[in-house]
Design a protein around this motif. Structure first.
Motif, short mmCIF file in Angstrom:
data_model
loop_
_atom_site.label_atom_id
_atom_site.label_comp_id
_atom_site.label_asym_id
_atom_site.label_seq_id
_atom_site.Cartn_x
_atom_site.Cartn_y
_atom_site.Cartn_z
N GLU A 141 9.20 0.10 13.57
CA GLU A 141 9.40 1.11 12.55
C GLU A 141 8.26 2.11 12.64
OE1 GLU A 141 9.50 -1.80 9.67
OE2 GLU A 141 11.68 -1.92 9.55
N ASN A 142 8.58 3.35 12.45
CA ASN A 142 7.62 4.42 12.63
C ASN A 142 6.43 4.27 11.67
OD1 ASN A 142 6.76 6.74 13.85
ND2 ASN A 142 7.76 8.06 12.37
N PHE A 143 6.70 3.96 10.43
CA PHE A 143 5.59 3.67 9.51
C PHE A 143 6.10 2.84 8.34
CE2 PHE A 143 7.36 7.78 8.32
CZ PHE A 143 7.49 7.71 6.95
N TRP A 144 5.13 2.28 7.60
CA TRP A 144 5.46 1.51 6.40
C TRP A 144 5.02 2.30 5.18
CZ3 TRP A 144 4.50 -4.46 6.42
CH2 TRP A 144 5.39 -5.05 7.33
N MET A 145 5.91 2.30 4.17
CA MET A 145 5.46 2.94 2.94
C MET A 145 5.73 2.07 1.74
SD MET A 145 7.94 6.12 2.30
CE MET A 145 8.08 6.09 0.53
N CYS A 146 5.02 2.39 0.67
CA CYS A 146 5.15 1.60 -0.55
C CYS A 146 6.16 2.29 -1.46
CB CYS A 146 3.79 1.50 -1.24
SG CYS A 146 3.90 0.73 -2.86
N LYS A 168 2.90 5.80 -1.05
CA LYS A 168 1.92 6.02 0.02
C LYS A 168 2.36 5.34 1.31
CE LYS A 168 -2.33 7.37 -2.00
NZ LYS A 168 -2.56 6.70 -3.30
N ALA A 169 2.05 5.98 2.42
CA ALA A 169 2.32 5.35 3.71
C ALA A 169 1.04 4.66 4.17
CB ALA A 169 2.73 6.39 4.73
N LEU A 170 1.19 3.57 4.90
CA LEU A 170 0.00 2.86 5.39
C LEU A 170 -0.57 3.64 6.55
CD1 LEU A 170 0.94 -0.92 5.24
CD2 LEU A 170 -0.15 0.54 3.56
N GLY A 171 -1.78 4.14 6.38
CA GLY A 171 -2.37 5.00 7.40
C GLY A 171 -3.47 4.30 8.17
N LEU A 199 0.42 4.22 10.49
CA LEU A 199 0.45 3.15 11.48
C LEU A 199 1.90 2.81 11.81
CD1 LEU A 199 -2.26 0.94 9.76
CD2 LEU A 199 -2.52 2.24 11.89
N THR A 200 2.13 2.43 13.05
CA THR A 200 3.47 2.07 13.50
C THR A 200 3.60 0.55 13.53
OG1 THR A 200 3.60 4.08 14.81
CG2 THR A 200 5.09 2.30 15.42
N TYR A 201 4.74 0.06 13.07
CA TYR A 201 4.93 -1.38 13.05
C TYR A 201 5.49 -1.86 14.38
CZ TYR A 201 6.81 -5.94 11.68
OH TYR A 201 7.11 -7.26 11.62
N HIS A 202 4.80 -2.83 14.98
CA HIS A 202 5.28 -3.46 16.22
C HIS A 202 5.64 -4.90 15.87
CE1 HIS A 202 4.15 -0.31 19.21
NE2 HIS A 202 3.43 0.08 18.17
N HIS A 236 6.16 -3.87 -2.47
CA HIS A 236 7.38 -3.13 -2.16
C HIS A 236 7.22 -2.31 -0.90
CE1 HIS A 236 9.29 -4.27 -5.83
NE2 HIS A 236 8.32 -3.77 -6.58
N LEU A 237 6.63 -2.92 0.11
CA LEU A 237 6.44 -2.18 1.36
C LEU A 237 7.74 -2.20 2.15
CD1 LEU A 237 2.92 -3.54 2.33
CD2 LEU A 237 3.51 -1.26 1.48
N ARG A 238 8.07 -1.04 2.73
CA ARG A 238 9.24 -1.03 3.61
C ARG A 238 8.99 -0.11 4.81
NH1 ARG A 238 13.35 3.46 1.95
NH2 ARG A 238 14.12 2.84 3.98
N GLY A 239 9.66 -0.45 5.90
CA GLY A 239 9.51 0.32 7.13
C GLY A 239 10.46 1.50 7.15
N VAL A 240 10.04 2.58 7.73
CA VAL A 240 10.84 3.79 7.81
C VAL A 240 10.90 4.28 9.25
CG1 VAL A 240 11.08 6.16 6.99
CG2 VAL A 240 10.02 4.43 5.51
N GLY A 241 12.07 4.70 9.69
CA GLY A 241 12.18 5.36 10.99
C GLY A 241 12.24 4.38 12.14
#
Ligand code: ADP
Ligand code: ZN
Length: 756
Positions: free
Chosen positions: A467-472, A477-480, A488-491, A519-524
């Motif tokens: 996922e391209n990034f995680w956000m709350c 906020k996105a996890l930077g 940050l990108t999730y691998h 409530h973190l979720r991955g986007v993209g």
């Protein structure tokens, strides 16, 4: 023998220094000097006419008996140093490996050399050097090196991780020695030149600053000569061939769709040039992507080809340069830096896929190999051929205005037709499905059908990771990255959040570090997720993912491409590395999951790059006797980059795009110089650029900024830009009148390609 003040350049961010050196020592000879307390390799650049104000140190040793670089190459380096605002010594490692040292003492030749040296007869040595450049057979043992081609030696490279503020003096010596030599050295040489023991390397390795690699010999028996299929050139190909005037400088742009037979034209040209006793310099964007080319070259010109690329280890590089300087290879194929290869009597320069961004160096010295290739051809007084299906608008414009000669191939030989390209409107697909769509029904159906026919599909998604990034969802906020201004990108494979700029990684948190909500979720979605999704949909299919994460190991990309070529893969998923230069005989379907991804980038070339990528990847479908189909999924079906890619109409795209460039004052209508400032605070970076801007006194320039860079912070350093637009002459004048202090916060990027 008298000593005189002599300018010595080092491959460091320092101005030329003055040392005492033998009188008459010619420019371009390498010397060893002491800087502070360590030894460094320097480039003597002639007497320093200024009266010394301090006591000068003598140099430690003269390393070369005469300049080892052929005269036109010296001129090219001098030109590049002026043009890009660096020292010749900064470019030297790209042309000549630091550890390649001539042997003064060797056999009979050597005794003559040392005799001249002892008696200070540098002019006689220089004459000998000129003669050696005409016939290296004169000094056969000068560059002889044994033991270079052994099966495996250990190489040490810089990882590119930023240096921590504190390193020990021994560690600093190692890092400096590596930097001086362009980032990599064989372990034994490194230990000798830094004068340290292996434990220092081990510590640096643990700190992630260097890596040690066992390397095998690449240039050994790998390439068995394939069978050379002689083709009968088509009428168009013959016209292109005859259109290139050999024996004099001229720039040619060869435009022809993928598979139209450009390579056959280069080969035919090379054959003529070699037959006339001249040599060929052949640039490609990336060697790993062109295994077929190497086979074709070796088959056509057995034993006469040498190959250079970034993946070569230090020993292999020596081996190649020794071959080149011994006039032992007639055709040199290489990537970017090969434009500075010490090949003599060049009769043809080829730049394949001339539009590729990899020809531009993104680190100091920021050369553009395509532009230097043109300059080199001018200095060698020979033709240069720039080839592409989708030329850069710079080259296309030059051809349109008559500066370059345009040669075109409009047909694919043997009646292979271009694939049929269709568009799927993702907005529509979203409306129908009421949720995010990875594969719209049209592409899904096409994939199912292609699998059923036992043919191959390729899916392009220019985004790696899961996922391209995680956000709350609670605070938004996105996890930077803590060190960079990007997310940050999730691998998923290794359960890490990773920064694609600095390499920072962390185990994904359970809760939002800012607000504590779970409530973190991955986007993209990225390629890793698409691969998983496809495996769920088509459990029986053989799926291969190729992106930077799966091809880190040397040789794995080649292995993957070979497997795909041999039909052992049903679905290829990957990033743009799939778009380039391969032939997959069974590939009949190409799907682009999000065609407008590259359009969102803040860069005046965004449309051009998107058009190039889509056209290149479309060219992969149906090259052999099977008709191809291409499906582009997009949210912006009316964007010119998409519609002209749909029609595979390069000329139409160029005609539509050029007026925008002209209106906004971008290349090819004006030139750019990007002044980049980097500092620990944004304030410091801004002040440095403000000061520079205030001093500027050249008329006819447009100055934009200082502005934050698109990614304003990388590796804890703030980045701001000042963009200068104007004529090449005015921008060159800026460089001469306002030189940058070598180790200051501001650096120059001429003709910038990446604005990140
Ligand atoms: P490009 O470099 O434009 O992508 P290539 O030169 O690689 O194209 O040609 C594509 C394919 O067509 C190759 O397999 C090549 O051998 C073949 N080919 C090129 N020219 C001819 C020709 N005149 N006759 C038959 N086959 C050709
Ligand atoms: Zn980072």
């Amino acid at each position: 023998m008298s000593l005189v003040p002599t300018l010595v350049q080092l491959n460091r961010p320092l101005p030329p220094l003055t040392y005492l050196a033998p009188e008459g020592l010619p420019a371009w000879v390498r010397v060893r000097v002491k800087v502070r307390n360590s030894a460094a390799l320097g480039l003597a650049m002639g007497e320093d006419p200024r009266v010394p104000t301090v006591k000068l140190r003598p140099i430690e040793a003269v390393l070369d008996p005469f300049p080892l670089l052929p005269p036109p190459l010296r001129e090219l380096l001098a030109f590049a140093a002026r043009y890009y605002g660096c020292l010749e010594a900064h470019l030297l490692p790209l042309a000549l490996p630091q550890a390649l040292l001539p042997r003064w003492e060797a056999e009979e030749d050597g005794q003559r050399l040392s005799f001249f040296r002892e008696s200070g007869r540098w002019a006689s040595l220089a004459e000998l050097g000129e003669a050696w450049h005409r016939d290296p057979g004169l000094l056969p043992t000068l560059l002889h090196r044994q033991d270079l081609r052994g099966a495996g030696f250990t190489e040490v490279r810089l990882t590119g991780r930023p240096h921590p503020p504190r390193v020990t003096p021994a560690q600093a010596k190692v890092l400096l020695a590596l930097e001086d030599s362009g980032g990599a050295l064989m372990e034994s040489e490194l230990l000798a030149s830094a004068g340290v023991g292996t434990s220092v390397l081990a510590t640096l390795e643990k700190r992630g600053l260097v890596e040690r690699m066992k390397r095998m010999d690449l240039l050994g028996p790998r390439r068995e000569a394939g069978v050379d299929r002689t083709v009968v050139l088509s009428g168009e190909q013959r016209e292109a061939l005859e259109g290139v005037g050999l024996g004099a400088f001229g720039v040619h742009l060869l435009q022809g769709v993928t598979g139209s037979g450009k390579t056959e034209v280069y080969l035919a040209l090379a054959e003529r040039v070699l037959a006339a006793g001249k040599r060929v310099l052949w640039l490609v964007p990336e060697i790993g992507l062109t295994p077929r080319l190497l086979d074709r070259l070796e088959a056509r010109f057995p034993g006469r080809v040498a190959v250079g690329h970034a993946g070569l280890n230090a020993g292999e590089k020596h081996g190649d340069v020794v071959r080149l300087l011994g006039n032992d290879a007639d055709l040199f194929v290489g990537v970017r830096n090969a434009v500075l290869a010490p090949l003599r009597d060049v009769g043809l320069v080829v730049v394949d896929e001339e539009h590729e961004g990899s020809y531009k160096s993104e680190e100091h010295p920021r050369i553009h190999a395509r532009d230097l290739a043109v300059k080199r051809a001018q200095l060698e007084d020979c033709p240069v051929v720039l080839g592409s299906a989708t030329p850069s608008l710079e080259s296309w414009h030059a051809a349109q205005t008559g500066r370059y000669k345009l040669l075109r191939l409009r047909e694919r030989p043997a009646g292979v037709t271009l694939p049929k390209v269709e568009i799927v409107d993702l907005r529509e697909a979203y409306r129908l499905a009421r949720r995010k769509v990875i594969l719209a029904p049209t592409l899904m159906q096409a994939l199912t059908d292609t699998l059923a026919r036992g043919e191959q599909s390729l899916l392009l998604l220019n985004r790696r990771g899961y996922e391209n990034f995680w956000m709350c969802r609670a605070c938004g906020k996105a996890l930077g990255c803590p060190h960079c201004a990007i997310s940050l990108t999730y691998h998923r494979g290794d359960f890490r959040l990773r920064c694609h700029l600095c390499g920072f990684e962390a185990v994904p948190p359970e809760a939002c570090p800012d607000c504590g909500a779970e409530h973190l979720r991955g986007v993209g979605e990225g390629t890793e997720q698409v691969e998983e999704y496809l495996a769920g949909l088509f459990p029986a299919a053989r799926i291969l993912r190729l992106d930077r994460d799966t091809t880190r190991r040397r040789g794995s990309l080649e292995a993957g491409l070979l497997a795909a070529e041999q039909g052992q893969v049903d679905i290829l998923v990957g990033t743009q590395m799939l778009a380039k230069g391969h032939t997959f005989p069974k590939l009949t379907l190409v799907g682009v999951l999000n065609a407008d991804q590259g359009l969102k980038v803040a860069d005046f070339r965004a449309a051009e790059r998107t058009f190039q990528l889509l056209t290149q990847v479309a060219g992969r479908a149906g090259r052999a006797d099977l008709p191809g189909r291409v499906i582009l999924q997009t949210y912006s079906p009316d964007h010119p980059a998409i519609t002209f890619a749909l029609a595979q109409d390069f000329e139409g795209f160029a005609a539509a795009e050029l007026p925008y460039r002209e209106g906004l004052g971008y290349p090819p209508f004006t030139a750019l110089s990007l002044y980049r400032a980097e500092a620990e605070t944004a304030q410091a970076a801004r002040e440095a650029l403000d000061q520079f801007r205030q001093r500027l006194s050249i008329p006819g320039l447009r100055v934009l900024g200082p502005l934050e860079a698109p990614v304003p912070r990388v590796r804890d350093r703030w980045r701001l830009h000042l963009l200068l637009k104007g004529g090449r002459g005015a921008l060159g004048e800026v460089l001469r009148r306002h030189p940058l202090p070598p180790a200051g916060p501001v650096s120059l990027d001429r003709d910038p390609v990446q604005f990140g």
